[in-house]
Design a protein around this motif. Structure first.
Motif, PDB file in Angstrom:
ATOM      1  N   GLY B 403      31.912  74.624 -13.437  1.00  0.00           N
ATOM      2  CA  GLY B 403      31.296  73.376 -12.963  1.00  0.00           C
ATOM      3  C   GLY B 403      32.033  72.122 -13.403  1.00  0.00           C
ATOM      4  N   ASN B 404      33.181  72.272 -14.093  1.00  0.00           N
ATOM      5  CA  ASN B 404      33.971  71.094 -14.458  1.00  0.00           C
ATOM      6  C   ASN B 404      34.648  70.514 -13.219  1.00  0.00           C
ATOM      7  OD1 ASN B 404      33.550  71.535 -17.318  1.00  0.00           O
ATOM      8  ND2 ASN B 404      34.929  73.293 -17.041  1.00  0.00           N
ATOM      9  N   LEU B 405      34.729  69.183 -13.158  1.00  0.00           N
ATOM     10  CA  LEU B 405      35.306  68.537 -11.981  1.00  0.00           C
ATOM     11  C   LEU B 405      36.782  68.886 -11.831  1.00  0.00           C
ATOM     12  CD1 LEU B 405      33.818  64.902 -11.946  1.00  0.00           C
ATOM     13  CD2 LEU B 405      32.808  67.051 -11.179  1.00  0.00           C
ATOM     14  N   LEU B 406      37.173  69.125 -10.586  1.00  0.00           N
ATOM     15  CA  LEU B 406      38.582  69.382 -10.275  1.00  0.00           C
ATOM     16  C   LEU B 406      39.025  68.445  -9.172  1.00  0.00           C
ATOM     17  CD1 LEU B 406      39.131  73.252  -9.958  1.00  0.00           C
ATOM     18  CD2 LEU B 406      39.730  71.767 -11.868  1.00  0.00           C
ATOM     19  N   ARG B 407      40.331  68.252  -9.104  1.00  0.00           N
ATOM     20  CA  ARG B 407      40.891  67.461  -8.003  1.00  0.00           C
ATOM     21  C   ARG B 407      40.828  68.267  -6.710  1.00  0.00           C
ATOM     22  NH1 ARG B 407      41.205  62.106  -8.409  1.00  0.00           N
ATOM     23  NH2 ARG B 407      41.449  61.583 -10.590  1.00  0.00           N
ATOM     24  N   HIS B 408      40.877  67.547  -5.611  1.00  0.00           N
ATOM     25  CA  HIS B 408      40.970  68.168  -4.287  1.00  0.00           C
ATOM     26  C   HIS B 408      42.229  69.035  -4.267  1.00  0.00           C
ATOM     27  CE1 HIS B 408      41.542  68.498   0.024  1.00  0.00           C
ATOM     28  NE2 HIS B 408      40.391  67.881   0.255  1.00  0.00           N
ATOM     29  N   PRO B 409      42.129  70.301  -3.831  1.00  0.00           N
ATOM     30  CA  PRO B 409      43.291  71.193  -3.908  1.00  0.00           C
ATOM     31  C   PRO B 409      44.507  70.685  -3.125  1.00  0.00           C
ATOM     32  CG  PRO B 409      41.493  72.181  -2.652  1.00  0.00           C
ATOM     33  CD  PRO B 409      40.945  70.970  -3.309  1.00  0.00           C
ATOM     34  N   MET B 410      44.252  69.913  -2.080  1.00  0.00           N
ATOM     35  CA  MET B 410      45.376  69.472  -1.259  1.00  0.00           C
ATOM     36  C   MET B 410      45.758  68.015  -1.491  1.00  0.00           C
ATOM     37  SD  MET B 410      44.494  72.351   0.400  1.00  0.00           S
ATOM     38  CE  MET B 410      43.256  72.168   1.699  1.00  0.00           C
ATOM     39  N   SER B 411      44.940  67.266  -2.256  1.00  0.00           N
ATOM     40  CA  SER B 411      45.189  65.836  -2.387  1.00  0.00           C
ATOM     41  C   SER B 411      44.852  65.361  -3.809  1.00  0.00           C
ATOM     42  CB  SER B 411      44.336  65.081  -1.350  1.00  0.00           C
ATOM     43  OG  SER B 411      44.352  63.710  -1.626  1.00  0.00           O
ATOM     44  N   PRO B 412      45.887  65.115  -4.621  1.00  0.00           N
ATOM     45  CA  PRO B 412      45.646  64.760  -6.023  1.00  0.00           C
ATOM     46  C   PRO B 412      44.990  63.396  -6.225  1.00  0.00           C
ATOM     47  CG  PRO B 412      47.989  64.597  -5.489  1.00  0.00           C
ATOM     48  CD  PRO B 412      47.328  65.214  -4.304  1.00  0.00           C
ATOM     49  N   THR B 413      44.999  62.544  -5.182  1.00  0.00           N
ATOM     50  CA  THR B 413      44.377  61.227  -5.373  1.00  0.00           C
ATOM     51  C   THR B 413      43.067  61.093  -4.605  1.00  0.00           C
ATOM     52  OG1 THR B 413      45.735  60.321  -3.584  1.00  0.00           O
ATOM     53  CG2 THR B 413      46.548  60.025  -5.841  1.00  0.00           C
ATOM     54  N   TRP B 414      42.549  62.209  -4.131  1.00  0.00           N
ATOM     55  CA  TRP B 414      41.237  62.189  -3.486  1.00  0.00           C
ATOM     56  C   TRP B 414      40.180  61.890  -4.551  1.00  0.00           C
ATOM     57  CZ3 TRP B 414      39.875  62.052   1.457  1.00  0.00           C
ATOM     58  CH2 TRP B 414      38.541  62.301   1.803  1.00  0.00           C
ATOM     59  N   PRO B 415      39.148  61.065  -4.242  1.00  0.00           N
ATOM     60  CA  PRO B 415      38.145  60.745  -5.271  1.00  0.00           C
ATOM     61  C   PRO B 415      37.508  62.018  -5.861  1.00  0.00           C
ATOM     62  CG  PRO B 415      37.794  59.407  -3.311  1.00  0.00           C
ATOM     63  CD  PRO B 415      38.874  60.393  -2.967  1.00  0.00           C
ATOM     64  N   LEU B 416      37.313  62.012  -7.159  1.00  0.00           N
ATOM     65  CA  LEU B 416      36.687  63.154  -7.833  1.00  0.00           C
ATOM     66  C   LEU B 416      35.242  63.357  -7.390  1.00  0.00           C
ATOM     67  CD1 LEU B 416      37.830  62.919 -11.571  1.00  0.00           C
ATOM     68  CD2 LEU B 416      38.144  64.874 -10.057  1.00  0.00           C
ATOM     69  N   GLU B 417      34.578  62.246  -7.119  1.00  0.00           N
ATOM     70  CA  GLU B 417      33.157  62.339  -6.768  1.00  0.00           C
ATOM     71  C   GLU B 417      32.847  61.509  -5.523  1.00  0.00           C
ATOM     72  OE1 GLU B 417      30.655  62.625 -10.812  1.00  0.00           O
ATOM     73  OE2 GLU B 417      31.872  60.829 -10.652  1.00  0.00           O
ATOM     74  N   LEU B 418      32.090  62.115  -4.622  1.00  0.00           N
ATOM     75  CA  LEU B 418      31.607  61.374  -3.455  1.00  0.00           C
ATOM     76  C   LEU B 418      30.084  61.361  -3.505  1.00  0.00           C
ATOM     77  CD1 LEU B 418      33.738  62.837  -0.502  1.00  0.00           C
ATOM     78  CD2 LEU B 418      34.113  60.704  -1.745  1.00  0.00           C
ATOM     79  N   LEU B 419      29.527  60.222  -3.154  1.00  0.00           N
ATOM     80  CA  LEU B 419      28.074  60.130  -3.080  1.00  0.00           C
ATOM     81  C   LEU B 419      27.653  60.403  -1.637  1.00  0.00           C
ATOM     82  CD1 LEU B 419      25.523  59.256  -4.760  1.00  0.00           C
ATOM     83  CD2 LEU B 419      25.799  57.030  -3.666  1.00  0.00           C
ATOM     84  N   HIS B 420      26.933  61.511  -1.442  1.00  0.00           N
ATOM     85  CA  HIS B 420      26.478  61.912  -0.114  1.00  0.00           C
ATOM     86  C   HIS B 420      25.026  61.551   0.065  1.00  0.00           C
ATOM     87  CE1 HIS B 420      29.232  65.160   1.770  1.00  0.00           C
ATOM     88  NE2 HIS B 420      29.948  64.207   1.222  1.00  0.00           N
TER      89      HIS B 420
END
Lengths: 119, 479
Positions: B403-420
């Protein structure tokens, strides 16, 4: 000592609930249950407010059996009332002097009305 | 209290620590205002009968000082009033806080005085309201060991008031830069419609009873804690300088004074919020018992999120809408029950491997899936707000198995968290699903990546929702 007393009076009066409790007690003694009625608050919350007021010596609790009525103690409030009276005298006398001063200014203004003025 | 002077009407209320005086002066409003703000005029009339005024200094701007020395009628002593302007609105309003000595000359009281000048066709009605806000807490220290006259000691007191270096042990400070213009950020802080949407630490909500943003005005509100506890709050504004500065006293327990400054930085706004307590002991107590340091930072973070949401879908959010031919309650279950999510969740071609759902605020939907090329991926939703069957707000991110946060597998600068934010509305048996997504706690670079990648995200979501539509149509699921 005096300093501490006035400090705790101010701290106690800073809360609107406590002011409302004191206003209620100004019309006569009341039980904790009666005091809690107008507020949407738990009894422990009201008791906490009463303890602050008691420590500030703004109220006393009776020893009578079960219901231990709360009574307003006027002495600490007298300190504040004296302060306000002090302010009132200060401002009223200053207002009198301002009134005289403005009258003088107006009179002077009329005397100089025909001459061109800077302001 | 009846007025002792026929010309002045007075009301006093010791409980509110307040005094109001009104008086009509036979002079035009401009002149009366001038008499209150010009030192040459003030020297002529200030003080009770018999007093003289050897010195008067006026720095007529908000935050500026006003000092006036009064000499007793017998010349035996001098008394200085030290004030700071809080509001200046010629020729209508003037407000100042002042520190004055009490009648026994051994205590210092602080008060807020507001003057309003009303034009009565050539005459002026002056209303003066003074509210004694309390004892000056450090007065005891100041009054001990005092050698010379009052003006000198009060001068030192004023220096103390002005110097921020001596207060660091009894304050809590937080700073944050917002990607929004200063006027908007100031408005967020002073408009009751806005402030309830973001005020308070994480998971708190706020109800405002009244909010009157001007010196002497009150903001009464309740903060509802996540555990159901209500916190009653009363705030009195001392200084309101749109859009730069706010100073207010928190008068309910625990007492403190907050100064908020708004500094423009080329379209962005740097906000500094400073809570000042009367002692280091009280400051530490509030920090420990109420987690006030963390709370203040969370409050600013929430303001940032609210500003991001308000920036609108055009720039910041990704927005997605789709109509399903199924009742709302069924869609809700498909999104919130693990057995059902196992059947359809994930982009096209992915297979769900594991799925756990803990449906409560703060709870987690944690899942794993296998991509078409055989890689295992984990993700989670942390629930923020759950209103069945219409609204689900969550923070969405990629994670590892723990459950630890990870980067987007294809994009290292994608935001870690999105509010849906997902909303469901039903009409004639069909349900409209709307999902908005917005980066939260993101850096400028991450937000940029997000803006650029929004379209692909929408495409990915379309694939996922295709699977939901297919799942619903398959008839495996009946309500």
């Amino acid at each position: 000592m005096q300093h501490d007393q006035l400090s705790s009076t101010f701290a106690a009066l800073a809360d609107p609930t406590r002011r409302a409790i004191l206003a209620r007690l100004a019309s006569g003694e009341a039980s904790v249950t009666q005091l809690a009625e107008p507020f949407e608050m738990s009894m422990p919350a009201i008791s906490k407010h009463l303890k602050v007021l008691e420590r500030a010596r703004l109220i006393t609790r009776g020893r009578e059996a079960q219901w231990r009525p709360c009574r307003l103690e006027a002495a600490p409030l007298k300190d504040i009332a004296e302060w306000i009276e002090h302010y009132r005298q200060f401002w009223e006398q200053s207002f009198d002097r301002l009134d005289d001063y403005l009258r003088k200014l107006k009179a002077k203004d009329k005397r100089h009305a025909r001459k061109p003025r800077k302001n | 209290m009846p007025a002792s002077h026929a010309k002045t009407s007075t009301t006093a209320n010791p409980l509110e620590r307040e005094l109001t005086l009104t008086r009509v002066f036979d002079a035009p409003r401009d002149l009366v205002f001038q008499a209150w703000t010009d030192p040459a005029h003030l020297k002529q009339w200030w003080g009770p009968n018999g007093f003289t005024t050897p010195a008067c200094e006026v720095d007529l701007r908000v935050g500026g000082a006003w000092k006036i020395v009064m000499r007793f009628p017998d010349g035996s002593n001098e008394h200085t009033m030290q004030a700071v302007y809080r509001e200046i609105l010629p020729p209508e309003r003037l407000a100042f806080t002042s520190v004055a000595l009490d009648k026994d000359c051994n205590r210092l009281l602080e008060g807020l005085t507001t003057l309003t000048f009303a034009d009565l066709g050539g005459k002026t009605k002056l209303t003066l309201q003074t509210r004694v806000t309390g004892l000056v807490s450090y007065a005891g220290r100041m009054l001990e060991g005092m050698e010379a006259g009052w003006s000198q000691s009060l001068g030192r007191l004023a220096e103390k008031l002005a110097s921020p270096t001596t207060t660091s042990d009894r304050e809590i400070v937080a700073t944050r830069v917002f990607d929004a213009p200063r006027e908007l950020v100031f408005q967020m802080w002073t408009d009751p419609k806005h402030i309830s949407n973001w005020w308070g630490p994480r998971d708190f909500t706020t109800t405002t009873y009244e909010m009157d943003v001007r010196p002497g005005g009150v903001w009464r509100h309740v903060m509802h804690g996540p555990d159901g506890t209500d916190y009653q709050n009363e705030i009195v504004f001392l200084e309101v300088v749109k859009p730069e500065r706010l100073v207010y006293n928190h008068v309910s327990e625990p007492p403190f004074q907050t100064t908020v400054t708004f500094a423009g930085q080329g379209g962005k706004t740097k906000v500094t919020a400073r809570m000042l307590f009367e002692s280091a002991t009280l400051r530490n107590k509030v920090a420990t018992e109420h987690h006030a340091v963390e709370g203040l930072h969370q409050t600013l973070a929430r303001l940032g999120e609210q500003l991001t949401r308000m920036a609108g879908p055009a720039d910041q959010e990704f927005l997605f809408t789709r109509v399903f031919d199924a009742p709302r309650s069924l869609i809700w279950k498909a999104f919130t029950e693990s057995e059902r999510l196992m059947q359809w969740w994930g982009p096209k071609g992915y297979t769900m491997l594991t799925c756990t759902v803990d449906l409560r605020p703060g709870g987690v939907f944690h899942y794993s899936m296998r991509s078409p090329d055989g890689r295992e991926m984990w993700g989670k939703w942390v629930y923020r707000e759950i209103v069945p069957p219409e609204r689900l707000v969550s923070v969405v991110s990629f994670t590892d198995a723990e459950g630890n946060l990870l980067r987007h597998p294809m994009s290292p600068t994608w935001p870690l968290e999105l509010l849906h934010t997902m909303t469901l509305s039903e009409r004639e048996g069909k349900t409209t699903l709307t999902v908005t997504g917005v980066p939260t706690n993101a850096t400028e670079e991450e937000r940029k990546t997000f803006r650029a990648g929004r379209n692909s995200m929408e495409a990915g979501f379309t694939g996922t929702l295709d699977q939901l539509a297919a799942y619903l149509a398959s008839g495996h699921d009946v309500d």
